[in-house]
Design an enzyme around this catalytic site. Structure first.
Site, PDB file in Angstrom:
ATOM      1  N   LYS A  90       0.800  -1.222   0.000  1.00  0.00           N
ATOM      2  CA  LYS A  90       0.000   0.000   0.000  1.00  0.00           C
ATOM      3  C   LYS A  90       0.837   1.279   0.000  1.00  0.00           C
ATOM      4  O   LYS A  90       0.421   2.308  -0.505  1.00  0.00           O
ATOM      5  CB  LYS A  90      -0.969  -0.007   1.175  1.00  0.00           C
ATOM      6  CG  LYS A  90      -2.095  -1.005   0.976  1.00  0.00           C
ATOM      7  CD  LYS A  90      -3.296  -0.696   1.856  1.00  0.00           C
ATOM      8  CE  LYS A  90      -4.492  -1.512   1.445  1.00  0.00           C
ATOM      9  NZ  LYS A  90      -4.346  -2.944   1.783  1.00  0.00           N
ATOM     10  N   GLU A 112     -10.042   6.993   3.586  1.00  0.00           N
ATOM     11  CA  GLU A 112     -10.917   6.052   4.255  1.00  0.00           C
ATOM     12  C   GLU A 112     -10.089   4.830   4.601  1.00  0.00           C
ATOM     13  O   GLU A 112      -9.098   4.553   3.951  1.00  0.00           O
ATOM     14  CB  GLU A 112     -12.044   5.639   3.307  1.00  0.00           C
ATOM     15  CG  GLU A 112     -11.637   4.615   2.223  1.00  0.00           C
ATOM     16  CD  GLU A 112     -10.671   5.132   1.140  1.00  0.00           C
ATOM     17  OE1 GLU A 112     -10.544   6.378   1.017  1.00  0.00           O
ATOM     18  OE2 GLU A 112     -10.043   4.304   0.454  1.00  0.00           O
ATOM     19  N   SER A 379       1.554  -9.940  -0.979  1.00  0.00           N
ATOM     20  CA  SER A 379       1.212  -8.520  -0.848  1.00  0.00           C
ATOM     21  C   SER A 379       1.563  -7.914   0.503  1.00  0.00           C
ATOM     22  O   SER A 379       1.791  -6.715   0.603  1.00  0.00           O
ATOM     23  CB  SER A 379      -0.276  -8.314  -1.137  1.00  0.00           C
ATOM     24  OG  SER A 379      -1.070  -9.130  -0.289  1.00  0.00           O
TER      25      SER A 379
HETATM   26  C1  LIG Z   1      -5.206  -3.959   1.391  1.00  0.00           C
HETATM   27  C2  LIG Z   1      -4.506  -5.234   1.160  1.00  0.00           C
HETATM   28  C3  LIG Z   1      -4.863  -6.112   0.120  1.00  0.00           C
HETATM   29  C4  LIG Z   1      -6.036  -5.883  -0.787  1.00  0.00           C
HETATM   30  O1  LIG Z   1      -6.001  -4.768  -1.576  1.00  0.00           O
HETATM   31  P1  LIG Z   1      -5.711  -4.780  -3.153  1.00  0.00           P
HETATM   32  O2  LIG Z   1      -6.072  -3.426  -3.568  1.00  0.00           O
HETATM   33  O3  LIG Z   1      -6.569  -5.839  -3.769  1.00  0.00           O
HETATM   34  O4  LIG Z   1      -4.280  -5.090  -3.320  1.00  0.00           O
HETATM   35  C5  LIG Z   1      -4.113  -7.253  -0.076  1.00  0.00           C
HETATM   36  N1  LIG Z   1      -3.073  -7.548   0.735  1.00  0.00           N
HETATM   37  C6  LIG Z   1      -2.701  -6.752   1.749  1.00  0.00           C
HETATM   38  C7  LIG Z   1      -1.545  -7.148   2.599  1.00  0.00           C
HETATM   39  C8  LIG Z   1      -3.404  -5.570   2.002  1.00  0.00           C
HETATM   40  O5  LIG Z   1      -3.023  -4.777   3.031  1.00  0.00           O
END
Ligand SMILES: *Cc1c(COP(=O)(O)O)cnc(C)c1O
Length: 400
Positions: A90, A112, A379
């Site tokens: 993020k 948000e 992610s």
């Molecule tokens: C917020 C988040 C997501 C989901 O958001 P995307 O916009 O689909 O990437 C996925 N993994 C983590 C670790 C997150 O914090």
């Protein structure tokens, strides 16, 4: 990367379905972004913060133990977004939007947040760039994510409780919009994923495309060829589209997005928009949504707060229609199992969101059509989730 058309549409999806008062702020934002993305000085500044502050490039790691578990001739590479500052992808987007806001002469950021991850990433860059910051968060989410509320306050942000509706993410999004209408001269609204009215889906994708550019270069260096499949979890869809964007023209590379299957594909029990959803408009964009026959947004559920949302980014809807990307889902149970498997086999505790992608690779693997060379986007890291996992599994942990 194919851009949306002049009205912000990806095929029949996307667009700008907003009240008149938001038209001109969104046009200004689109103009500023168009200017910045063509400006080498902006790219240089962005690169510097991504490198020296966020820790990019993140590694691409050949997960040998996981590969053996997956079986066959699988070679599974993890793109380590969990190693980026604040523990997830993020930050790529919030650094970009904060720099853009600064270019536009704005001194205040609002956002948000649901689970608090996007709120923390926004509060982080507000501290970094000396900007004022307000984070809108549903009262119910604040209760569930008290530690992230404290983190945001440590970083100097004001956390504003939202008491409307279900007191969760979609109410927080509406509240942030209301703030923005009256404060737009000095304030930028930082959206956390590839959702919302044009230009947000394309702009957030561009800021996350660094994941795909790095991964493409890294896998070519390591293997001398492109991967057979990319696998990433899909909440709003920003980490997945960030990865996919660099491979769209490579037709041999399969792309698989993994949504939250929750407790099962029944109304209210999951967040798999492509499995149980239909086309509609939510928060400024036309896309796949979880709604009832009357167009009312359905409640969603997932063990992973970051995947727990009723709409998916419009570009994903377009990629699915064209067949360029395919979407599947993993259940809460599958994700939990994958969470433990990655921790035990590789010494990496994944975010529960990312565990959905791991679950897909464990379940489908080469035998399920992923091919031998698999690139999995990790992610985020799972530190934020260990308490939830312990509680859910009934594990007693002293002091927790
Ligand atoms: C917020 C988040 C997501 C989901 O958001 P995307 O916009 O689909 O990437 C996925 N993994 C983590 C670790 C997150 O914090």
């Amino acid at each position: 990367m194919p851009d949306p058309d002049s009205r912000g549409r990806f095929g029949p999806y996307g667009g700008r379905f907003v009240p008149e008062t938001l038209m001109s702020p969104l046009q200004d934002l689109e103009e500023a972004w168009t200017e910045c993305r063509a400006d080498p000085a902006f790219a240089k500044e962005l690169d510097r913060y991504l490198k020296d502050y966020a820790g990019r490039p993140t590694p691409l790691y050949l997960a040998g133990n996981l590969s053996r578990r997956v079986g066959g001739r699988a070679r599974v590479y993890l793109k380590r977004e969990d190693l980026a500052h604040t523990g997830a992808h993020k930050i790529n987007n919030t650094i970009g939007q904060a720099l853009l806001a600064r270019r536009m002469g704005k001194g205040r950021l609002i956002a948000e947040t649901g689970a608090g991850q996007h709120g923390v990433a926004t509060a982080t860059v507000a501290a970094l760039f000396g900007m004022r910051c307000a984070i809108y968060m549903g009262r119910e989410d604040m209760r569930r994510q008290a530690l992230n509320v404290y983190r945001m306050r440590l970083l100097g942000a004001e956390v504003v409780p939202v008491l409307a509706g279900s007191r969760t993410l979609k109410d927080a999004i509406s509240e942030a919009m209301r703030d923005w209408v009256t404060t737009v001269r000095d304030t930028h609204n930082v959206r956390g994923s590839v959702l919302g009215a044009h230009p947000y889906p394309a702009m957030v994708r561009d800021f996350q495309s660094v994941i795909g550019r790095e991964a493409r270069r890294q896998i070519l260096e390591a293997e001398g060829r492109l991967p057979d499949a990319l696998v990433a979890c899909v909440g709003g869809g920003s980490n997945s589209i960030g990865l996919f964007s660099a491979f769209l023209q490579d037709e041999t590379v399969r792309m698989i997005g993994v949504e939250a299957g929750g407790a099962g594909i029944e109304p209210g029990k999951h967040a798999a928009r492509f499995a149980g959803g239909s086309v509609g408009v939510l928060q400024g964009t036309r896309t796949f949504l979880l709604q009832d026959a009357g167009g009312n947004i359905l409640p969603t559920a997932s063990i992973a707060a970051g995947l727990d949302y009723a709409a998916v980014g419009p570009e994903h809807a377009c990629l699915r229609d064209s067949g360029r990307a395919a979407y599947t889902h993993a259940s809460d149970e599958e994700a939990l199992r994958a969470f433990h498997v990655l921790a035990e086999l590789e010494g990496i505790i994944p975010a529960l969101e990312s565990a959905h992608a791991v679950a897909c690779v464990l379940r489908d693997g080469p035998a399920g059509g992923l091919g031998d060379l698999i690139l999995l986007n990790l992610s985020g890291r799972g530190d934020k989730d260990v308490r939830q996992v312990a509680v859910r599994e009934g594990t007693e942990v002293e002091g927790l």
